[in-house]
Design an enzyme around this catalytic site. Structure first.
Site, PDB file in Angstrom:
ATOM      1  N   CYS A  20     -14.479 -15.812 -27.146  1.00  0.00           N
ATOM      2  CA  CYS A  20     -14.114 -14.692 -27.096  1.00  0.00           C
ATOM      3  C   CYS A  20     -13.023 -14.482 -25.891  1.00  0.00           C
ATOM      4  O   CYS A  20     -11.736 -14.011 -25.844  1.00  0.00           O
ATOM      5  CB  CYS A  20     -15.133 -13.187 -26.791  1.00  0.00           C
ATOM      6  SG  CYS A  20     -16.185 -13.210 -28.106  1.00  0.00           S
ATOM      7  N   CYS A  85       2.850  28.232 -11.376  1.00  0.00           N
ATOM      8  CA  CYS A  85       3.165  28.312 -13.030  1.00  0.00           C
ATOM      9  C   CYS A  85       3.268  27.063 -13.459  1.00  0.00           C
ATOM     10  O   CYS A  85       2.856  26.057 -13.130  1.00  0.00           O
ATOM     11  CB  CYS A  85       4.888  28.877 -12.712  1.00  0.00           C
ATOM     12  SG  CYS A  85       5.765  27.532 -12.162  1.00  0.00           S
ATOM     13  N   CYS A  88       4.738  24.165 -12.176  1.00  0.00           N
ATOM     14  CA  CYS A  88       3.911  23.068 -11.294  1.00  0.00           C
ATOM     15  C   CYS A  88       2.997  22.143 -11.880  1.00  0.00           C
ATOM     16  O   CYS A  88       2.845  21.071 -11.509  1.00  0.00           O
ATOM     17  CB  CYS A  88       3.056  24.094 -10.267  1.00  0.00           C
ATOM     18  SG  CYS A  88       4.003  25.402  -9.290  1.00  0.00           S
ATOM     19  N   ASP A 501      -8.733 -26.313  15.705  1.00  0.00           N
ATOM     20  CA  ASP A 501      -7.798 -26.020  16.891  1.00  0.00           C
ATOM     21  C   ASP A 501      -8.667 -25.654  18.023  1.00  0.00           C
ATOM     22  O   ASP A 501      -9.807 -25.332  17.735  1.00  0.00           O
ATOM     23  CB  ASP A 501      -7.071 -24.943  16.131  1.00  0.00           C
ATOM     24  CG  ASP A 501      -6.131 -23.965  17.668  1.00  0.00           C
ATOM     25  OD1 ASP A 501      -5.452 -24.901  17.970  1.00  0.00           O
ATOM     26  OD2 ASP A 501      -6.451 -22.885  17.772  1.00  0.00           O
ATOM     27  N   ASP A 700      -7.318 -19.946  14.640  1.00  0.00           N
ATOM     28  CA  ASP A 700      -7.392 -18.579  14.385  1.00  0.00           C
ATOM     29  C   ASP A 700      -5.979 -17.900  15.000  1.00  0.00           C
ATOM     30  O   ASP A 700      -5.821 -16.812  14.934  1.00  0.00           O
ATOM     31  CB  ASP A 700      -8.353 -18.220  15.605  1.00  0.00           C
ATOM     32  CG  ASP A 700      -8.027 -18.458  16.984  1.00  0.00           C
ATOM     33  OD1 ASP A 700      -7.207 -19.502  17.055  1.00  0.00           O
ATOM     34  OD2 ASP A 700      -8.353 -17.764  17.770  1.00  0.00           O
ATOM     35  N   ASP A 704      -1.312 -21.406  13.858  1.00  0.00           N
ATOM     36  CA  ASP A 704      -2.003 -22.469  13.013  1.00  0.00           C
ATOM     37  C   ASP A 704      -1.607 -22.235  11.530  1.00  0.00           C
ATOM     38  O   ASP A 704      -2.018 -22.840  10.815  1.00  0.00           O
ATOM     39  CB  ASP A 704      -3.465 -22.155  13.137  1.00  0.00           C
ATOM     40  CG  ASP A 704      -4.024 -22.447  14.746  1.00  0.00           C
ATOM     41  OD1 ASP A 704      -3.247 -23.379  15.211  1.00  0.00           O
ATOM     42  OD2 ASP A 704      -4.834 -21.734  15.412  1.00  0.00           O
TER      43      ASP A 704
END
Length: 805
Positions: A20, A85, A88, A501, A700, A704
Site C-alpha cells: 500500500c 456584514c 466581512c 572542535d 558549535d 564550524d
C-alpha cells in the site's frame, strides 16, 4: 530544497501493508510537479516535495483517495468578533480558504462563528488566529472538535475492536466444529446443529461480507489501480474457501447428509485472526511514537498573560510574540521568552540534561517547558508556536521518524512485486496438488493454495525498517540526541573517525582572562583599556572573556572609531586615535611587528594551556593578554569511551600547536590539528575522508558550519550557534561529548534491530511459503502465523525504547 519547491506532510489512513505505502509513494511521485514523495507505513504519513505552481495539497488528497485511501483532517471552531456584514464573513472565509493546509473554512455571520477543516501538519491554530487578526477581526478558539484525525487512530482501533468481537462471536462455533474433527480432541462434545452446512453458512456469511468488506474494497481499489496488496491476498484466500464451501452446501440439497469437508470455518477464522493481528499491530505501533508524546507532554496547555493591563489565562496557541507572561514558582515557562522582571533558578534538564537549576535574571533568555523553581517572573514572549525550541525539537524528531532510511529501499522494491508473485505461486501450488501430488482432490489443493495466499502477506516486510527508525530516533531524543533523518541514523554506525572542535566542544567555551604582560614603556591600565575597547566589538568567545576580565579590573572602556575582524588571525581597530592589532603571531608577522623577544613568555603560557593574544599599538608590540578555557568535566571520560568503541579522535582548532596540545593532553587526545583557519577545517575533514575514514565533525560555532556540512556526519553541540545546528545532521542537545558515543551506539543498535527485523520478515516468507505449499500448514494456522509475524517485528523494534546508553 530549492527556493521554488515546498514540502508538505500529511497523514494517510487505510494502509494495510508495504504494498500500500509503495503504491501511494509511486502514485504521488508520478504526479506532475512532484520532485520527491516518501510514504512511511509505520507512521501512516506522507512527505512530498513539490513545485507549488504545478501541484498542491488538494491534488495530493485527490490522488490518495483515487488510490483507495484517505487523508484525515481535523476540525476546529472559532468565535469571530468584529464582523458587521456579509462582506466581512466573505472576506474572512476567502482569506482562510487560501491558506495552505486548510481544506474548507465556512463562516456563519449570524452565529459569528467559523468552522474549519484543516491538515494540522501544515497549519496551526495560531496561524489561523493570526490570519483573522491580519484581516482586521478577532478569533477566539471555541472548542476543538476532533474529526477523523487527531484521534483518528484510536477511533479506527475502536471500530476494528468492535468488528473483531462480532467476528469472534460468529467464528467460535465454527472453530468448535473444526477442532472436534481432530482425533486427539474427539472427546469434545459437538452439537449436531453445528455440523449442518446451512448453519455454518449462516455463521460465516456475515463475517465474510460484513466484517470482510474492508478487504474486498481494498482489493478492488488496488486492482483498479493495477496494483496488488495484502487485501488482494486475504480476499482471494477467504473467497476461495467460502465460495467452494457454498458450492458444496448447495450441492448437498436433497441428499440429507451433513457435510464435514466444508471450509466456512477457514474463511471466518482467517478474517478473525487477521483483525486480531491488526489490532495488536496498531497498539504496538502506537507505542512507537512514545518519544513524540513525551515531548508534547512537556508543553503547557495555557499561559497567564497581561493584555491591556488585564491578567488573563489563554491557551498556548493564542500567545503571540511580545506578550507579557507571568510565571509563578513551580510553574513551567509556556514559550521561549526573555525575563523583564524578577529572578529565579530554572530547571532546564529537559533541554540540557543538566539537573542543577540555572540562575536567571532580567535580560536572560528562558526556554519554553523549562520549570521555574523559586521566583516570580515576568517575561516577554520572543518565540511562540512552531518557533520555540521545544517545537523545533519535536519537528526534528517527527521528521527523523517519518524519513526513509536507505536500507528500506530493498524492502520497498520487493514489496512492489511481492503480491503478484505470491498469487502465481499459489496458483502453481493448486495445479501441482490437483494434477500431480494428490490427483483429483480439489479440496486438498484448494487448502494448500489458501495457506500460501494467507501466509505470504508482506506486512512484516513493510514494518521492519520504519518502526525501528521511529523507536531508535525517539529513544535517542530522550538522551538529547536529535537525528535529522533516518539516513543519518543509518550512516552513523559506520563512523571510524570523530573530529572535535576545541572551543565550546571539548572545552566549556567560556574562557577567562588569566594573565596580562606589557612591553617596556607600556602602562598596563592603558594597554587593558585599548585592548578592551577594541575587543568588545568582537563576537569571539575569547574577546568576550578578555572584555569581561578587563571590566572586572575596573578599567573604563571607550568606543572604537573603526573595527575589522580578521578570521583566524585576530582584529584590527582604532581606539582614541591609536591603531591596534590584536591576535596571533601570524597577524604580527604579516604586519612586520617583531615579537621574537617575547617568544619564551608566550611559550610558557601556551604550555599551560593558555591562549596568548598579542597586541600592537601604532606598529609596535605593546604586550599580550592570556586567556584560558576550562575543559568540560565529562570530556576526558567521553573521549576514552569513544576510543573503547574503536573510534579515532582528532581535535581541531585555530589555536597554536602548544596550547592545543596542552588541552588535548588533559583529555587524552593524541591527534591534534592546530592553527587551522575556519575555511581550512573543511579541508582537514576531506583529507581524513580521503584517507579512508568515515568522519564525524563535532562543533558549535558558525565557523564550524562548512566542516559540519563536509563531514559524513555533522554533529552540532545544541548549546551552540543555530547556524551550526542547521548545517549538522545530528544535534547533541546536552553539550556533553558523551552524546557522541550515545549517537553512534544508538545507530549501531538501531541498524542491528533493522537487520533482525528484515531477516525475520524475509525468512518468515522464505520458509512459510514452501511449508504452506507442501501442505504442512492449515490455512487458519497460516493466518495466525501471518498476524504474529507483523506483531513480532513491531515488538522487536520497540525493544529500542528500553535501550540504556
Amino acid at each position: 530544497m530549492s527556493g521554488t519547491t515546498k514540502e508538505v506532510q500529511f497523514l494517510i489512513s487505510g494502509m494495510t501493508c508495504a504494498a500500500c505505502s509503495a503504491r501511494i509513494e509511486k502514485g504521488l511521485s508520478r504526479m506532475n510537479g512532484v520532485e520527491e514523495a516518501n510514504v512511511n507505513l509505520a507512521l501512516e504519513k506522507a512527505t512530498v516535495v513539490y513545485n507549488p505552481e504545478a501541484a498542491g495539497m488538494s491534488d495530493f488528497e485527490q490522488k490518495v483517495e483515487q488510490l483507495g485511501y484517505r487523508v484525515p483532517t481535523e476540525k476546529i471552531e472559532f468565535d469571530i468578533l468584529g464582523m458587521t456584514c456579509a462582506a466581512c464573513s466573505a472576506r474572512i472565509e476567502k482569506g482562510l480558504n487560501r491558506m495552505d493546509g486548510i481544506k474548507t473554512a465556512s463562516l456563519n455571520l449570524a452565529l459569528e462563528t467559523a468552522s474549519i477543516e484543516y491538515n494540522p501538519s501544515q497549519v496551526t491554530v495560531q496561524d489561523m488566529i493570526q490570519k483573522v487578526e491580519k484581516l482586521g477581526y478577532e478569533a477566539k478558539r471555541k472548542n476543538e472538535v476532533t474529526a477523523e484525525s487527531a484521534d483518528y487512530r484510536k477511533q479506527e482501533m475502536d471500530r476494528q475492536l468492535g468488528k473483531f468481537v462480532f467476528s469472534l462471536i460468529l467464528s467460535l462455533p465454527l472453530l468448535w466444529a473444526m477442532v472436534s474433527h481432530f482425533s486427539f480432541l474427539s472427546f469434545i462434545y459437538l452439537p449436531d446443529m453445528l455440523m449442518n452446512p446451512w448453519v455454518q453458512f449462516a455463521l460465516a456469511t456475515p463475517v465474510q461480507f460484513l466484517i470482510g468488506k474492508q478487504f474486498y474494497i481494498g482489493a478492488y481499489k488496488a486492482l483498479r489501480n493495477k496494483s496488488a496488496n495484502m487485501d488482494v491476498l486475504v480476499a482471494l484466500g477467504t473467497s476461495a474457501a467460502y465460495f467452494y464451501s457454498l458450492y458444496l452446501t448447495i450441492a448437498s440439497i436433497g441428499e440429507g447428509m451433513k457435510m464435514t469437508d466444508l471450509y466456512f470455518e477457514t474463511s471466518a477464522i482467517l478474517i478473525t485472526l487477521i483483525l486480531l493481528g491488526k489490532l495488536f499491530e496498531a497498539r504496538a505501533k502506537g507505542r512507537s511514537s512514545e518519544a513524540i508524546k513525551k515531548l508534547m507532554g512537556l508543553q503547557v496547555k495555557t499561559a497567564r498573560v497581561v493584555r491591556d493591563g488585564v491578567e488573563q489565562e489563554i491557551s498556548l496557541e493564542e500567545v503571540i510574540v511580545g506578550d507579557t507572561i507571568l510565571v509563578k514558582p513551580g510553574e513551567k515557562i509556556p514559550v521561549d521568552a526573555v525575563i523583564i522582571e524578577g529572578q529565579s533558578a530554572l530547571d532546564e534538564s529537559m533541554l540540557t540534561g543538566e539537573s542543577v537549576p540555572v540562575d536567571k535574571t532580567v535580560g536572560d533568555e528562558v526556554i519554553g517547558a523549562t520549570i521555574n523553581k523559586n521566583g516570580f517572573l515576568k517575561l516577554e514572549a520572543t518565540k511562540v508556536g512552531r518557533d520555540t525550541a521545544l517545537a523545533q525539537i519535536i519537528k526534528v524528531v517527527e521528521e527523523a521518524q517519518g524519513s526513509k532510511a536507505p536500507i528500506q529501499r530493498l524492502a520497498d522494491q520487493i514489496s512492489g512485486i511481492f503480491v503478484p508473485i505470491v498469487v502465481g505461486i499459489a496458483v502453481v501450488t493448486f495445479l501441482i496438488w490437483y494434477f500431480a501430488a494428490d490427483p483429483g482432490d480439489f479440496s486438498s489443493a484448494l487448502e494448500k493454495m489458501i495457506a500460501v495466499l494467507v501466509i505470504a502477506c508482506p506486512c512484516a516486510l513493510g514494518l521492519a525498517t520504519p518502526t525501528s527508525i521511529m523507536a531508535g530516533s525517539g529513544r535517542a531524543a530522550e538522551y538529547g540526541v536529535l537525528f535529522k533523518g533516518g539516513e543519518h541514523l543509518e550512516r552513523a554506525h559506520q563512523l571510524t573517525t570523530v573530529v572535535l572542535d576545541k572551543t565550546g566542544t571539548v572545552t566549556n567555551g567560556k574562557p577567562v582572562l588569566t594573565d596580562v604582560f606589557t612591553a617596556d614603556g607600556m602602562d598596563e591600565s592603558l594597554l587593558l583599556q585599548l585592548v578592551g575597547s577594541a575587543e568588545r566589538q568582537s563576537e569571539h568567545p575569547l574577546a568576550e572573556a578578555i572584555v569581561n576580565g578587563i571590566k572586572e579590573r575596573g578599567v573604563a572602556l571607550k568606543d572604537a572609531a573603526s573595527f575589522e575582524a580578521i578570521p583566524g588571525y585576530g582584529i584590527k581597530a582604532e581606539v582614541d586615535g591609536k591603531n591596534l592589532l590584536i591576535g596571533t603571531r601570524k597577524l604580527m608577522a604579516e604586519n612586520g611587528i617583531n615579537v621574537a623577544d617575547y617568544e619564551d613568555a608566550m611559550a610558557e603560557l601556551e604550555l599551560n594551556g593558555k591562549t596568548a593574544m598579542l597586541a600592537a599599538v601604532d606598529g609596535l608590540f605593546a604586550g599580550m593578554v592570556a586567556v584560558a578555557d576550562t575543559v568540560k568535566e565529562t570530556s576526558k571520560a567521553a573521549i576514552a569511551r569513544l576510543k573503547d568503541m574503536g573510534i579515532d579522535v582528532f581535535m581541531i582548532t585555530g589555536d597554536n600547536e602548544r596550547t592545543a596540545r596542552a588541552i588535548a593532553s588533559q583529555v587524552g587526545i593524541e591527534h591534534v590539528l592546530a592553527e587551522v583557519l575556519p575555511e581550512g577545517k573543511a579541508e582537514e575533514v576531506k583529507k581524513l575522508q580521503q584517507a579512508g575514514g568515515k568522519v564525524a565533525m563535532v562543533g558549535d560555532g558558525i565557523n564550524d558550519a562548512p566542516a559540519l556540512a563536509t563531514a559524513d556526519i555533522g554533529m552540532a553541540i545544541g548549546t551552540g550557534a543555530d547556524v551550526a545546528m542547521e548545517a549538522a545532521d545530528i544535534t547533541l542537545m546536552r553539550g556533553d561529548l558523551n552524546s557522541i558515543a550515545d549517537a553512534i551506539l544508538m545507530s549501531r543498535k538501531t541498524i542491528r534491530n533493522i537487520k533482525q527485523n528484515l531477516f525475520w520478515a524475509f525468512g518468515y516468507n522464505t520458509l512459510g511459503i514452501p511449508i504452506a505449499a507442501l501442505g504442512f500448514l492449515a490455512p487458519w494456522l497460516a493466518g495466525a502465523a501471518m498476524a504474529f509475524s507483523s506483531v513480532s517485528v513491531v515488538l522487536n523494534a520497540l525493544r529500542l525504547q528500553r535501550v540504556k546508553l
